[in-house]
Scaffold this motif. Sequence first.
Motif, PDB file in Angstrom:
ATOM      1  N   ARG A  52      18.512 -13.928  24.045  1.00  0.00           N
ATOM      2  CA  ARG A  52      19.409 -12.779  24.313  1.00  0.00           C
ATOM      3  C   ARG A  52      20.622 -12.839  23.390  1.00  0.00           C
ATOM      4  N   VAL A  53      20.937 -11.675  22.821  1.00  0.00           N
ATOM      5  CA  VAL A  53      22.062 -11.583  21.887  1.00  0.00           C
ATOM      6  C   VAL A  53      22.927 -10.410  22.309  1.00  0.00           C
ATOM      7  N   ARG A  54      24.236 -10.630  22.358  1.00  0.00           N
ATOM      8  CA  ARG A  54      25.131  -9.494  22.599  1.00  0.00           C
ATOM      9  C   ARG A  54      26.321  -9.609  21.654  1.00  0.00           C
ATOM     10  N   ASN A  55      26.644  -8.503  20.993  1.00  0.00           N
ATOM     11  CA  ASN A  55      27.774  -8.456  20.059  1.00  0.00           C
ATOM     12  C   ASN A  55      27.711  -9.569  19.014  1.00  0.00           C
ATOM     13  N   GLY A  56      26.502  -9.797  18.522  1.00  0.00           N
ATOM     14  CA  GLY A  56      26.355 -10.802  17.461  1.00  0.00           C
ATOM     15  C   GLY A  56      26.490 -12.228  17.962  1.00  0.00           C
ATOM     16  N   ARG A  57      26.402 -12.406  19.265  1.00  0.00           N
ATOM     17  CA  ARG A  57      26.528 -13.756  19.842  1.00  0.00           C
ATOM     18  C   ARG A  57      25.336 -14.048  20.734  1.00  0.00           C
ATOM     19  N   THR A  58      24.913 -15.292  20.741  1.00  0.00           N
ATOM     20  CA  THR A  58      23.833 -15.686  21.627  1.00  0.00           C
ATOM     21  C   THR A  58      24.347 -15.786  23.057  1.00  0.00           C
ATOM     22  N   LYS A  59      23.542 -15.262  23.971  1.00  0.00           N
ATOM     23  CA  LYS A  59      23.969 -15.300  25.377  1.00  0.00           C
ATOM     24  C   LYS A  59      23.079 -16.196  26.228  1.00  0.00           C
ATOM     25  N   GLY A  60      21.892 -16.484  25.732  1.00  0.00           N
ATOM     26  CA  GLY A  60      20.958 -17.277  26.520  1.00  0.00           C
ATOM     27  C   GLY A  60      19.545 -16.817  26.258  1.00  0.00           C
ATOM     28  N   VAL A  61      18.656 -17.058  27.219  1.00  0.00           N
ATOM     29  CA  VAL A  61      17.271 -16.642  27.018  1.00  0.00           C
ATOM     30  C   VAL A  61      16.782 -15.877  28.241  1.00  0.00           C
ATOM     31  N   VAL A  62      15.747 -15.126  28.024  1.00  0.00           N
ATOM     32  CA  VAL A  62      15.034 -14.542  29.150  1.00  0.00           C
ATOM     33  C   VAL A  62      13.597 -15.052  29.086  1.00  0.00           C
ATOM     34  N   LEU A  76      19.058  -8.986  14.146  1.00  0.00           N
ATOM     35  CA  LEU A  76      19.010  -9.859  12.961  1.00  0.00           C
ATOM     36  C   LEU A  76      19.330  -9.095  11.682  1.00  0.00           C
ATOM     37  N   PRO A  77      19.914  -9.773  10.704  1.00  0.00           N
ATOM     38  CA  PRO A  77      20.076  -9.129   9.396  1.00  0.00           C
ATOM     39  C   PRO A  77      18.690  -8.815   8.811  1.00  0.00           C
ATOM     40  N   ASP A  78      18.600  -7.716   8.087  1.00  0.00           N
ATOM     41  CA  ASP A  78      17.314  -7.322   7.497  1.00  0.00           C
ATOM     42  C   ASP A  78      16.737  -8.436   6.630  1.00  0.00           C
ATOM     43  N   GLU A  79      17.652  -9.096   5.933  1.00  0.00           N
ATOM     44  CA  GLU A  79      17.213 -10.145   5.008  1.00  0.00           C
ATOM     45  C   GLU A  79      16.441 -11.241   5.752  1.00  0.00           C
ATOM     46  N   VAL A  80      16.932 -11.587   6.942  1.00  0.00           N
ATOM     47  CA  VAL A  80      16.288 -12.655   7.701  1.00  0.00           C
ATOM     48  C   VAL A  80      14.909 -12.204   8.165  1.00  0.00           C
ATOM     49  N   VAL A  81      14.816 -10.953   8.610  1.00  0.00           N
ATOM     50  CA  VAL A  81      13.524 -10.429   9.059  1.00  0.00           C
ATOM     51  C   VAL A  81      12.531 -10.466   7.895  1.00  0.00           C
ATOM     52  N   GLU A  82      13.019 -10.046   6.743  1.00  0.00           N
ATOM     53  CA  GLU A  82      12.153 -10.022   5.578  1.00  0.00           C
ATOM     54  C   GLU A  82      11.718 -11.427   5.148  1.00  0.00           C
TER      55      GLU A  82
END
Lengths: 538, 399
Positions: free
Chosen positions: A270-280, A311-317
Amino acid sequence: MNKYDAIVIGAGHNGLTNAAYLAKSGLNVLIVERNPYIGGATVSRELYEGWTYTNCSYVSSLLRPEIYRDLNLARYGLQVVPFGGGATLTQSGDYLGSYTNHEVKRREFARHSLHDADAYERFSTDVMRYCRFIRPFLLRTPADPTSFKPKDLSELFFLGKNLYELGEEELYEFIRFFTMSVAEFLDQYFESELVKAALSGSGLIGTALGPYSPGTAYVLLHHYMGDIDGNVGAWGFARGGMGSLAKALAGALQEHGGELRTDAPVAQIRVRNGRTKGVVLESGEEIDAPIVVSNLDAKRTFLKIMDQKDLPDEVVERAQNFKIKGSSGKLNIALDGLPEFPQFPVGCPLIKGDLHITENFEQLERAYDDWKNGTWSKWPYVDMMIPTLTDPTMAPPGKHMMSVFVQYCPAKLADGDWTPDKREAFGQTVIDAIATFSPNFKDLILHTEVRTPHEIEAEVGLTAGNIFQGDLSFDQLMFNRPFPGYAQYRGPVKGMYMCGSTTHPGGGVMAAPGANAAREILADLGRENITPEDFGDD
Amino acid sequence: MRAQYDKEHFRKHSLPTPFYPRMAELSQDSSWHCWKGYLSADYFENVELEYFAIRNACSVMDLSPMSKYRIRGQDAEAFFDRMVTRDMSKLKPGRVGYSVWCNDQGKVVDDGTIFRFGEHDYRLCAYERQYEWLMISSAGFDVDITDETEGVAALSVQGPTSFAVLSKMGLSGIETLKPFGIVHFPYHGGKLMVSRTGFTGDLGYELWVGGSKALTLWDELFEAGKHYGIRAIGTHALDIARIEAGFIQAGDDFTPANHTIRKDHDRSPFELGLGWLVHLDKPNFTGRRALIREKEKGSRYRLVKLDIDGNKPAHASYIFHGRKKVAGVVTSAVWSPTCKQNIAFASLEVAIDDPLNDLWAEIYYQRELQWNRVWQRCRVHDEPFWSPPRRRATPPGLF
């Protein structure tokens, strides 16, 4: 409680190592594992009553002794026992043996080529030079060569100093070495086809490349740079199977108060506002933590359990293009007795080691051709061992367990998906090949576990069944592993980290990525570094 | 080329040499070590008595494990001249020469003796195995190279009565054999070669026969020597004698270049005090360019012979300059029973023109399990510690 300081996803050896260090530092850590058992690919299970299978990884050498000692793994039952021997068998009934005694080993080489017996000394010296160069980097975070931060500059200086220490001539050779094929590398020393084929296996294991493919020379080094008790290049069995390693790490984790949950597959980070919040979890349960560490490979991490919008596009790519090819399968065979290998004289110790059946580059390259054509090798490279000859805990007395690593075996077949029938046909190909050398082998088989890349991905979670969590090619090593700019264990989202062998220094059951990632996480938290330093070879 | 071993070779780590049956009878404690894959005696009865057989009577040591290569062919001389540092055109048929050979970086690959049997026929005896190196070095030369290590048995017969023993054995004409000379005798349907060579710095010979004649040779030699104090010796006694004689040993005093993993752990001939073997005026030999450069720029190390105060051998001691700055380390050390001197070789990290007048050894020694430490002054010794005139006398004396 549903809130932790950190969550580690995947209880493989690196996830466990990472979690153990975070817990040891005083963090409240949870490690979640999707399977009902821990270990990932360092796992031992009983699939036939009385027999312990070492289902995936099967030997140990690269496990960092610094971590072994620091986490008290011996106290939690880990013991790595070196094995002697090993041989490459030929169709003519001969073999090239690898004896532990230096002089016997030399005579064995001389039996095939006097030239190669001497050349082996020069080869060993050169390989040892490279090992000495690379070993100090295993427990270090790769420098970012584009950065001017003091830490990166000092790491680059360390790299430069070590390169200088190689000496002028060796530096040239070393740079060539990284892009060479294992065949070209071995051709520089040896004349005997059998000698070369026997030594080339280490350059091919786990890699979807053939002996003539550039980059395979490094893979050989990767398998030589470990040690057992200072004996560089030696390999051993974890007593009780590789699962003992995971159990010992879990013991260390729990000693420091870490929590372990099995049957807990993660659906998403889970990510909110560019920060990790935990997992589901797949069950829908949400667990909070400001730090989430993925022990999964880069492809799976970024393309399966993260939302691409985060994620940044670069990372996805980069993740899409990450090289993680499946090349190998595994047979684990419960045997009613010891298979005979009549080519060995009575009492010959070679059977206690790793046995191979490919006797020249031609066979190996043809085996690779089959992979390219989308099928398993008709005459495969096997790395076959009988750990019960060394480890008395794996099967009832007089009974045996055989572990057969098989290459090449593609993740995708040319004629469609893997099916149970095709899996059985693959297994049969391997069994038939082994039976060529061992007349009573087939009669002894009680049960066989056959694993293609399909099963390895489905059960362990390694994309394409790649045992290193990503090809060990030069473009995916050091500061480029897994991607340029993301080699220091930090993900693209704040609070998200990677700790699998998809990161530096790569696969081979080193536990180094797990410890290195912990060091970076602790640094980000402003906590004292408690991960061990390299013992240092001098 | 393949060696003639069968699959059963693994049953013993070290193989017996052709002399093993006789040596096994003499070995009081079965104290053996592995010398390049062969059983070699540490000692037979008593190291001290064996040492004095070298200096007082006649010692016999099994040399068979030595790596031996036969080099034959039109280009044999040119090949050696190109491989080793010494000018090989000066080595005439019937003569033996000691030399070193280097890699392209001018670092010593190994040292050994080169026997010139005929115009185009040589034998190389080396410390390390050299087959691959000979193959690499012989590219472009018309030579045929065979490994003779297995087939040729050899005994080193050294000491003041060694000449008398060989004469008594009936090797007539041996009185005219000069140091580094070779002579052949017919021997029980085969051949016996005798060279006036050795590793003891004393009067002595080396005897070479085919393996099948080895036991006959041993028996005849000991029969001939029974009134001349003949005694079988192991490598421990030899080690004392070779240090006295100023002979360095590969593996002890330097690491052959093909085995050094760490930078700067190799040694050039100059750094081993073997500059006299380097003939830079030869047009070309392996390592020449690097050695010329070293000659201009200076060497990194210097191997010296040290005469050390006191009587505690300086095994593995650090050598200090003025008791403060580490100058190097001892590579071989022994109490010399003949010279009554505490002697050693040391590899020093000093420029060649540095004064060597304030050297100290820090010596650790143990008494009843307790370690003690002493500082002893060291003096550099230029000549061999022991080199008696009988070593070169031709004809040699009877004792």
